[in-house]
Design a protein around this motif. Structure first.
Motif, PDB file in Angstrom:
ATOM      1  N   LYS A 168       0.852  -1.180   0.000  1.00  0.00           N
ATOM      2  CA  LYS A 168       0.000   0.000   0.000  1.00  0.00           C
ATOM      3  C   LYS A 168       0.891   1.234   0.000  1.00  0.00           C
ATOM      4  O   LYS A 168       1.772   1.379   0.844  1.00  0.00           O
ATOM      5  CB  LYS A 168      -0.911   0.017   1.244  1.00  0.00           C
ATOM      6  CG  LYS A 168      -1.799   1.251   1.323  1.00  0.00           C
ATOM      7  CD  LYS A 168      -2.639   1.230   2.598  1.00  0.00           C
ATOM      8  CE  LYS A 168      -3.489   2.497   2.694  1.00  0.00           C
ATOM      9  NZ  LYS A 168      -4.285   2.522   3.965  1.00  0.00           N
TER      10      LYS A 168
ATOM     11  N   GLU B 150       1.402   4.840   0.833  1.00  0.00           N
ATOM     12  CA  GLU B 150       0.817   5.874   1.688  1.00  0.00           C
ATOM     13  C   GLU B 150       1.220   7.278   1.251  1.00  0.00           C
ATOM     14  O   GLU B 150       0.490   8.239   1.479  1.00  0.00           O
ATOM     15  CB  GLU B 150       1.237   5.652   3.144  1.00  0.00           C
ATOM     16  CG  GLU B 150       0.670   4.388   3.748  1.00  0.00           C
ATOM     17  CD  GLU B 150       0.911   4.323   5.250  1.00  0.00           C
ATOM     18  OE1 GLU B 150       1.442   5.300   5.817  1.00  0.00           O
ATOM     19  OE2 GLU B 150       0.564   3.297   5.857  1.00  0.00           O
ATOM     20  N   LYS B 151       2.419   7.391   0.659  1.00  0.00           N
ATOM     21  CA  LYS B 151       2.879   8.716   0.241  1.00  0.00           C
ATOM     22  C   LYS B 151       3.807   8.578  -0.954  1.00  0.00           C
ATOM     23  O   LYS B 151       4.695   7.736  -0.967  1.00  0.00           O
ATOM     24  CB  LYS B 151       3.603   9.431   1.386  1.00  0.00           C
ATOM     25  CG  LYS B 151       4.142  10.815   0.999  1.00  0.00           C
ATOM     26  CD  LYS B 151       4.624  11.596   2.215  1.00  0.00           C
ATOM     27  CE  LYS B 151       5.893  11.051   2.792  1.00  0.00           C
ATOM     28  NZ  LYS B 151       6.418  11.922   3.885  1.00  0.00           N
TER      29      LYS B 151
ATOM     30  N   THR C  77       3.467   0.621   2.944  1.00  0.00           N
ATOM     31  CA  THR C  77       3.089  -0.292   4.023  1.00  0.00           C
ATOM     32  C   THR C  77       2.928  -1.684   3.431  1.00  0.00           C
ATOM     33  O   THR C  77       2.245  -1.859   2.423  1.00  0.00           O
ATOM     34  CB  THR C  77       1.785   0.146   4.702  1.00  0.00           C
ATOM     35  OG1 THR C  77       1.966   1.444   5.267  1.00  0.00           O
ATOM     36  CG2 THR C  77       1.405  -0.825   5.808  1.00  0.00           C
TER      37      THR C  77
ATOM     38  N   LYS D  97       6.931  -1.469   7.157  1.00  0.00           N
ATOM     39  CA  LYS D  97       6.640  -0.151   6.605  1.00  0.00           C
ATOM     40  C   LYS D  97       7.972   0.488   6.228  1.00  0.00           C
ATOM     41  O   LYS D  97       8.893   0.539   7.035  1.00  0.00           O
ATOM     42  CB  LYS D  97       5.891   0.701   7.637  1.00  0.00           C
ATOM     43  CG  LYS D  97       5.360   2.031   7.116  1.00  0.00           C
ATOM     44  CD  LYS D  97       4.532   2.717   8.197  1.00  0.00           C
ATOM     45  CE  LYS D  97       3.926   4.022   7.726  1.00  0.00           C
ATOM     46  NZ  LYS D  97       3.108   4.662   8.771  1.00  0.00           N
TER      47      LYS D  97
ATOM     48  N   LYS E 208       3.037   5.243  14.341  1.00  0.00           N
ATOM     49  CA  LYS E 208       1.731   5.618  14.886  1.00  0.00           C
ATOM     50  C   LYS E 208       1.459   4.938  16.219  1.00  0.00           C
ATOM     51  O   LYS E 208       1.042   5.590  17.177  1.00  0.00           O
ATOM     52  CB  LYS E 208       0.630   5.265  13.889  1.00  0.00           C
ATOM     53  CG  LYS E 208      -0.775   5.669  14.334  1.00  0.00           C
ATOM     54  CD  LYS E 208      -1.818   5.327  13.280  1.00  0.00           C
ATOM     55  CE  LYS E 208      -3.209   5.744  13.730  1.00  0.00           C
ATOM     56  NZ  LYS E 208      -4.239   5.391  12.730  1.00  0.00           N
TER      57      LYS E 208
END
Length: 553
Positions: free
Chosen positions: A155, A157-158, A184, A190, A328
């Motif tokens: 995935k 994310e940025k 990710t 990550k 996070k």
């Protein structure tokens, strides 16, 4: 004598100005001269500083220094952190900090790139750069580790353009246009990658999972019955949430992270699934929160009350000998046949300190900056253990989690060599390309000497005598460096400078704390008695093979 030294510094700084005006910049000299500036030749307000020192920094017309953080009321000084940008693109790792008092900059440190002149139109678009990013992944086929093929679960994310040094985290003075990508992956992976925007080559990458890589445990029997805070959602139902501290404790299952519930405010989660570790994680997180707030006036993970959420039972109820911070949340595994769950004070505080680092120095998790990053977490983990479980405090990490005689410790602050880790910079067991958890032991040992004191000779035959200090005084010095001086690419020599500046600011140049800082750095090999820190004797490197521990033996 003081007057003469001041004149010398002014002359030396003038030489910097004259040499900086030359069109040809020696990158090594430029980096050395601008990394730490003290005894400035004239007074400047922060708003004027970069204009007043234009001849030194040689900023391009389209380069800006953008204020990203200002810190006040934690000390007598204000510390203003600036990010360098070029044509509105971030220059990765280029952060500069101004330290001002009464509106005047007294000193400054960090990293700035001069004379940037770069085309920022990429030849590869965002869609195609994803293909290059996926090619960088190493597929883990080790079925014994239960690691599935990660490719289907990528995935993004940025994805954004940025500038980065081609030899990052080292300094060449040059920059390349790259895509900064955050991906990710499955199995708690990550990553951040920088891929060249014109040829698709990988420039640099790092894991955003800050791992401790030590097996640990957390049963309620560790700390007995402790006072905690939970949230009443109705008269007979509670969830493991502390709204005042902004802490929610989760467990991980196949559907994601879920909260614990109880029919009583007196929690007892003991069962065969080890759910009691959630109470340890919740309690330890609250103690870390209290330590940071009460001792350092720092609230939550970012200083402004941002949430701190521990997640237990990583990988369900399977063996998972790890704990990590993912940017996070903090995640804690159940351990293995030799180690209990990883939810002790020192480990929980360790993981959340990674979060504090993210929001402050943002040390790159690689090379020496990564070793310092890891050591900061070790240090504040031990600080938390000392403050809230002093009777069982140990300079090892972490005997509390041992399940049987086959368990092993992962750090020794007092004797790193016993674990084949270095206690001296460039000394025995130092590895230039080591995992960040190896070379971190140098700063750990420095911290131990600062607290317990010690006399003797270093591996470089340099005599030292460190007076013991209160652990809180030493933590204040370290936290001041974390919050106000360290930048993403800081190394051990930067840390040496910053601990001196911090101890002088907090306690005075003639204080026991300041003198101990100097002596402790002698002990770990950064400085010698005769060179003032400019010379380090390089011992032959000793690289040991990893020890292998098998469960079930």
């Amino acid at each position: 004598m003081k007057k003469i030294s001041t004149i010398f510094l002014l002359i030396f700084t003038s030489v910097i100005f004259l040499s900086a005006q030359n069109q040809s910049i020696n990158n090594k000299d430029y980096h050395k001269k601008t990394a730490l500036m003290v005894d400035l030749p004239h007074q400047s307000a922060p708003s004027q500083f970069f204009r007043d020192f234009q001849d030194v920094f040689q900023l391009s017309p389209e380069t800006k220094m953008e204020l990203i953080k200002g810190i006040e009321n934690r000390s007598t000084n204000n510390h203003l952190k600036y990010q360098e940008t070029y044509k509105n693109l971030k220059v990765f790792g280029a952060v500069y900090i101004l330290h001002e008092n009464d509106g005047i900059v007294e000193s400054a440190n960090g990293l700035i790139y001069p004379k940037i002149d770069l085309e920022i139109q990429p030849k590869i678009n965002e869609q195609n750069i994803q293909k290059f990013a996926i090619k960088t992944l190493n597929i883990n086929k080790d079925k014994s580790k239960k690691a599935p093929n990660i490719l289907p679960d990528v995935k993004f994310e940025k994805i954004q353009l940025a500038l980065i040094d081609p030899i990052f985290p080292k300094f060449s003075g040059k920059l390349e246009l790259a895509y900064q990508i955050v991906m990710t992956l499955k199995a708690h992976d990550k990553r951040e990658l920088f891929i060249h925007a014109n040829n698709g080559h990988l420039i640099w990458q790092q894991s955003l999972i800050c791992q401790i890589d030590v097996p640990s445990t957390g049963k309620t029997k560790y700390y007995g019955t402790q006072n905690i805070v939970s949230d009443s959602i109705n008269p007979n139902q509670f969830i493991l949430k502390d709204n005042g501290r902004n802490i929610t404790t989760f467990y991980e299952d196949i559907s994601g992270n879920a909260t614990y519930k109880s029919n009583s405010k007196n929690w007892d989660l003991t069962n065969n699934n080890l759910d009691e570790v959630a109470l340890d994680a919740h309690y330890c997180t609250s103690r870390f929160y209290d330590m940071m707030l009460e001792k350092f006036n720092y609230k939550g993970i970012d200083g402004n009350g941002k949430e701190m959420n521990p997640v237990v039972h990583v990988e369900g109820n399977s063996d998972f000998l790890n704990a990590y911070w993912d940017g996070k949340n903090a995640y804690f595994g159940n351990g293995d046949c030799h180690h209990n769950p990883l939810t002790t004070l020192s480990i929980v505080a360790h993981e959340f300190t990674h979060g504090v680092t993210n929001y402050n120095s943002d040390l790159i998790y690689n090379s020496e900056s990564g070793a310092i990053n890891e050591s900061l977490s070790d240090i504040f983990g031990k600080g938390c253990e000392y403050l809230y479980d002093k009777a069982n405090f140990s300079w090892k990490l972490d005997p509390k989690i041992s399940a049987n005689q086959y368990a092993f410790n992962f750090r020794s602050f007092s004797d790193p060599n016993s674990l084949k880790m270095p206690k001296t910079y460039n000394g025995l067991y130092w590895e230039d390309f080591a995992d960040v958890h190896v070379n971190s032991s140098v700063f750990n040992h420095w911290f131990y000497l600062m607290v317990d004191g010690g006399t003797g000779k270093s591996e470089f035959d340099v005599s030292y005598s460190v007076s013991p200090n209160s652990i809180l005084d030493v933590l204040k010095i370290v936290f001041d460096c974390q919050e106000n001086y360290l930048t993403p690419t800081s190394n051990y020599f930067n840390l040496f400078d910053y601990t001196k500046l911090s101890s002088e600011k907090l306690f005075g140049k003639t204080s026991k704390q300041y003198l101990s800082v100097i002596e402790a750095w002698k002990a770990v090999g950064i400085i010698s008695a005769n060179t003032g820190g400019d010379k380090v004797i390089d011992l032959a490197l000793v690289i040991n093979e990893d020890d292998v521990y098998l469960c079930g033996i």
